[in-house]
Enzyme design. Structure first.
Site, PDB file in Angstrom:
ATOM      1  N   TYR A  55       0.886  -1.097   0.033  1.00 43.86           N
ATOM      2  CA  TYR A  55      -0.020   0.008  -0.019  1.00 43.86           C
ATOM      3  C   TYR A  55       0.767   1.088  -0.114  1.00 43.86           C
ATOM      4  CZ  TYR A  55      -4.466   2.199   0.670  1.00 43.86           C
ATOM      5  OH  TYR A  55      -5.593   2.970   0.396  1.00 43.86           O
ATOM      6  N   VAL A 147     -17.864  -1.868   0.296  1.00 52.54           N
ATOM      7  CA  VAL A 147     -18.163  -0.646  -0.673  1.00 52.54           C
ATOM      8  C   VAL A 147     -19.459  -1.080  -1.519  1.00 52.54           C
ATOM      9  CG1 VAL A 147     -17.121   0.957  -2.400  1.00 52.54           C
ATOM     10  CG2 VAL A 147     -15.712   0.304  -0.594  1.00 52.54           C
ATOM     11  N   ARG A 167     -18.892 -12.399  -8.236  1.00 50.67           N
ATOM     12  CA  ARG A 167     -18.105 -13.767  -8.720  1.00 50.67           C
ATOM     13  C   ARG A 167     -18.839 -15.072  -8.151  1.00 50.67           C
ATOM     14  NH1 ARG A 167     -12.316 -13.829  -5.409  1.00 50.67           N
ATOM     15  NH2 ARG A 167     -13.437 -14.028  -3.311  1.00 50.67           N
ATOM     16  N   TYR A 227     -11.280   2.071  -8.054  1.00 54.63           N
ATOM     17  CA  TYR A 227     -10.838   2.399  -6.842  1.00 54.63           C
ATOM     18  C   TYR A 227     -10.439   1.377  -5.826  1.00 54.63           C
ATOM     19  CZ  TYR A 227     -15.082   0.147  -5.233  1.00 54.63           C
ATOM     20  OH  TYR A 227     -16.176  -1.082  -5.091  1.00 54.63           O
ATOM     21  N   GLY A 228     -10.347   0.126  -6.787  1.00 54.23           N
ATOM     22  CA  GLY A 228      -9.470  -1.130  -6.131  1.00 54.23           C
ATOM     23  C   GLY A 228      -9.106  -1.982  -7.293  1.00 54.23           C
ATOM     24  N   MET A 230      -8.875  -5.861  -6.736  1.00 63.26           N
ATOM     25  CA  MET A 230      -8.578  -7.067  -6.150  1.00 63.26           C
ATOM     26  C   MET A 230      -8.187  -8.224  -6.787  1.00 63.26           C
ATOM     27  SD  MET A 230      -9.635  -6.284  -2.809  1.00 63.26           S
ATOM     28  CE  MET A 230     -10.103  -8.033  -2.110  1.00 63.26           C
ATOM     29  N   PHE A 252     -10.069   6.944  -8.060  1.00 64.78           N
ATOM     30  CA  PHE A 252     -10.546   7.480  -6.895  1.00 64.78           C
ATOM     31  C   PHE A 252      -9.795   6.977  -5.833  1.00 64.78           C
ATOM     32  CE2 PHE A 252     -13.105   7.758  -3.058  1.00 64.78           C
ATOM     33  CZ  PHE A 252     -13.177   9.280  -2.916  1.00 64.78           C
ATOM     34  N   TRP A 253      -9.361   7.827  -4.727  1.00 68.57           N
ATOM     35  CA  TRP A 253      -8.687   7.632  -3.511  1.00 68.57           C
ATOM     36  C   TRP A 253      -9.226   8.359  -2.379  1.00 68.57           C
ATOM     37  CZ3 TRP A 253      -2.950   8.164  -1.928  1.00 68.57           C
ATOM     38  CH2 TRP A 253      -2.598   7.290  -0.754  1.00 68.57           C
ATOM     39  N   LYS A 310     -17.747  -7.461   7.668  1.00 70.14           N
ATOM     40  CA  LYS A 310     -16.553  -7.326   7.983  1.00 70.14           C
ATOM     41  C   LYS A 310     -15.882  -7.973   9.052  1.00 70.14           C
ATOM     42  CE  LYS A 310     -14.876  -4.241   5.191  1.00 70.14           C
ATOM     43  NZ  LYS A 310     -13.585  -4.512   4.397  1.00 70.14           N
TER      44      LYS A 310
HETATM   45  N1  LIG Z   1      -9.945   3.925  -3.515  1.00 75.72           N
HETATM   46  C1  LIG Z   1     -10.286   3.939  -2.155  1.00 75.72           C
HETATM   47  O1  LIG Z   1     -10.374   5.015  -1.782  1.00 75.72           O
HETATM   48  C2  LIG Z   1     -11.124   2.976  -1.418  1.00 75.72           C
HETATM   49  C3  LIG Z   1     -11.538   2.957  -0.434  1.00 75.72           C
HETATM   50  C4  LIG Z   1     -12.347   1.726   0.064  1.00 75.72           C
HETATM   51  C5  LIG Z   1     -12.128   0.663  -0.439  1.00 75.72           C
HETATM   52  N2  LIG Z   1     -11.224   0.340  -1.459  1.00 75.72           N
HETATM   53  C6  LIG Z   1     -11.158  -0.727  -2.118  1.00 75.72           C
HETATM   54  O2  LIG Z   1     -12.626  -1.196  -2.397  1.00 75.72           O
HETATM   55  C7  LIG Z   1     -12.200  -2.743  -2.422  1.00 75.72           C
HETATM   56  C8  LIG Z   1     -13.343  -3.222  -1.461  1.00 75.72           C
HETATM   57  O3  LIG Z   1     -12.922  -3.085  -0.131  1.00 75.72           O
HETATM   58  P1  LIG Z   1     -14.108  -3.639   0.966  1.00 75.72           P
HETATM   59  O4  LIG Z   1     -13.549  -2.971   2.164  1.00 75.72           O
HETATM   60  O5  LIG Z   1     -15.313  -3.064   0.573  1.00 75.72           O
HETATM   61  O6  LIG Z   1     -13.780  -5.186   0.766  1.00 75.72           O
HETATM   62  P2  LIG Z   1     -14.566  -6.374   1.600  1.00 75.72           P
HETATM   63  O7  LIG Z   1     -15.783  -5.845   2.288  1.00 75.72           O
HETATM   64  O8  LIG Z   1     -13.420  -6.900   2.917  1.00 75.72           O
HETATM   65  O9  LIG Z   1     -14.903  -7.198   0.403  1.00 75.72           O
HETATM   66  C9  LIG Z   1     -13.918  -7.845  -0.360  1.00 75.72           C
HETATM   67  C10 LIG Z   1     -14.580  -8.563  -1.583  1.00 75.72           C
HETATM   68  O10 LIG Z   1     -13.644  -8.986  -2.494  1.00 75.72           O
HETATM   69  C11 LIG Z   1     -14.023  -9.774  -3.243  1.00 75.72           C
HETATM   70  N3  LIG Z   1     -12.781 -10.341  -3.780  1.00 75.72           N
HETATM   71  C12 LIG Z   1     -11.777 -10.697  -3.271  1.00 75.72           C
HETATM   72  N4  LIG Z   1     -11.000 -11.125  -4.264  1.00 75.72           N
HETATM   73  C13 LIG Z   1     -11.410 -10.860  -5.421  1.00 75.72           C
HETATM   74  C14 LIG Z   1     -11.127 -11.298  -6.713  1.00 75.72           C
HETATM   75  N5  LIG Z   1      -9.843 -11.745  -7.250  1.00 75.72           N
HETATM   76  N6  LIG Z   1     -11.914 -10.853  -7.740  1.00 75.72           N
HETATM   77  C15 LIG Z   1     -13.243 -10.580  -7.340  1.00 75.72           C
HETATM   78  N7  LIG Z   1     -13.757 -10.292  -6.018  1.00 75.72           N
HETATM   79  C16 LIG Z   1     -12.650 -10.353  -5.123  1.00 75.72           C
HETATM   80  C17 LIG Z   1     -14.588 -10.739  -2.065  1.00 75.72           C
HETATM   81  O11 LIG Z   1     -16.022 -11.369  -2.814  1.00 75.72           O
HETATM   82  P3  LIG Z   1     -16.487 -12.766  -2.392  1.00 75.72           P
HETATM   83  O12 LIG Z   1     -17.739 -12.203  -1.534  1.00 75.72           O
HETATM   84  O13 LIG Z   1     -16.817 -13.320  -3.554  1.00 75.72           O
HETATM   85  O14 LIG Z   1     -15.757 -13.553  -1.424  1.00 75.72           O
HETATM   86  C18 LIG Z   1     -15.298  -9.645  -1.162  1.00 75.72           C
HETATM   87  O15 LIG Z   1     -16.724  -9.476  -1.440  1.00 75.72           O
HETATM   88  C19 LIG Z   1     -10.663  -3.151  -2.095  1.00 75.72           C
HETATM   89  O16 LIG Z   1     -10.110  -3.180  -3.251  1.00 75.72           O
HETATM   90  C20 LIG Z   1     -10.435  -1.639  -1.347  1.00 75.72           C
HETATM   91  O17 LIG Z   1      -9.119  -1.574  -1.413  1.00 75.72           O
HETATM   92  C21 LIG Z   1     -10.607   1.629  -2.095  1.00 75.72           C
END
Ligand SMILES: NC(=O)c1ccc[n+]([C@@H]2O[C@H](COP(=O)([O-])OP(=O)(O)OC[C@H]3O[C@@H](n4cnc5c(N)ncnc54)[C@H](OP(=O)(O)O)[C@@H]3O)[C@@H](O)[C@H]2O)c1
Length: 316
Positions: A55, A147, A167, A227-228, A230, A252-253, A310
């Protein structure tokens, strides 16, 4: 000096291997600071990336991870959102009083602990890139994430419709119950889900082919916001999506948004987010809460596929 528990990392690597619960000394608060007791702090994908050293913003080593959480000011009992660089995976710490956001009544500790990053990201992405008209469609992948669920709920609240790419097919009914208009499994026909209605905004947190599939269904001039990442796959954008469709590929970040926003802009967004939580529009499910001593199990749990919510850490 007081001793408190904190998760310390001395090196980067596999998350559950490098995070250790230790007793550390806590200095008295400095000028302008107050002591804050952590109540709850989530484990986010960004935290996992921090532990892995992937990160862009992370604590210097040795350091305390944790990008957000809710705490209580020891002296006054006021609940507060923890600041970004606090390192929330600790029992207690000192923070500049000016950096703390008071949490109003009517908001649970759980929802407060997860408010500053994911709901804010969903809210700002829906509001700041395309001025959506009532009834317009938004398409997103990673819809089962925290998100993604916020996007579904906030979009429904403002009168926008969502087509949600996942998925795992088995999550469809759950997301529909949260307000999703359409749920399709990765690779399915997005345009059919919206009956061919134009889509001007796409939200991508997977990357690779999934992102290209979202970009391909955008109306000419539409915007895709990444924004991500994964899937950890780079974006390979077909030239035609730029030349003939003039689609805009933006990023977006939320960290940058907080850095650039004025105090008044931040306050206005928090006021709206607190309202959205109070009236139940934003409600992020929690699957498990662990004490700091069980950090390895908590981290392993947070990285499992198919979680229903979570994973949080409990402090005080
Ligand atoms: N840019 C920004 O400011 C910002 C802010 C907040 C979050 N984010 C990003 O947003 C994303 C989601 O965050 P979160 O906290 O909402 O996550 P989260 O609730 O922890 O959920 C993660 C999700 O990722 C899925 N996943 C994991 N690996 C994957 C893959 N290879 N392909 C497809 N789906 C996959 C899982 O799906 P399953 O349910 O199918 O297991 C799960 O639903 C992350 O990448 C995070 O870094 C970015």
């Amino acid at each position: 000096m007081k001793k408190v528990s904190a998760i310390i990392i001395h090196e980067h690597g596999a998350a559950e291997k490098v995070a250790r619960n230790k007793r550390v000394e806590l200095a008295p608060p400095g000028p302008g600071e107050v002591r804050v007791l952590m109540l709850l702090a989530p484990i986010h994908p960004a935290d996992i990336n921090v532990l892995e050293g992937k990160y862009p913003v992370r604590p210097a080593l040795p350091g305390v991870p944790g990008v957000e959480g809710v705490g209580v000011i020891e002296k006054t009992g006021q609940r507060v959102l923890l600041p970004y660089r606090f390192g929330s995976w600790r029992e207690a710490g000192n923070a500049k009083e000016a950096d703390l956001i008071a949490v109003p009544d009517g908001i649970s500790d759980e929802q407060a602990a997860m408010l500053r990053i994911n709901p804010a990201t969903a809210f700002l992405m829906l509001r700041n890139f395309v001025k959506l008209e009532p009834g317009e469609w938004v398409v997103q992948n990673l819809a089962s994430s925290a998100v993604g669920r916020c996007v579904i709920r906030i979009a429904r609240h403002f009168g926008w419709r969502t087509v949600n790419v996942v998925r795992r097919a088995e999550i469809a009914e759950e997301l529909k119950a949260e307000g999703a208009d359409a749920v399709i499994v990765e690779g399915g026909d997005i345009a059919a889900a919206t009956n061919g209605a134009p889509i001007r905004l796409a939200l991508n947190a997977v990357g690779g082919d999934s992102a290209v599939r979202l970009g391909s269904v955008l109306a000419p001039g539409g915007t895709i916001v990444t924004y991500g990442a994964m899937a950890r796959q780079p974006l390979r954008i077909p030239n035609g999506l730029l030349i003939f469709q003039d689609t805009a590929w933006r990023g977006f970040w939320v960290t940058r948004w907080y850095e650039r926003a004025t105090a008044a802009e931040r306050a206005a967004v928090f006021a709206e987010l607190f309202e959205l939580v109070k009236n139940g529009v934003v409600s992020t499910p929690v699957e498990a809460v662990y004490p700091l001593e069980e950090i390895s199990t908590a981290l392993e749990h947070a990285q499992r596929s198919g979680r229903g919510g979570k994973v949080l850490l409990r402090g005080a």
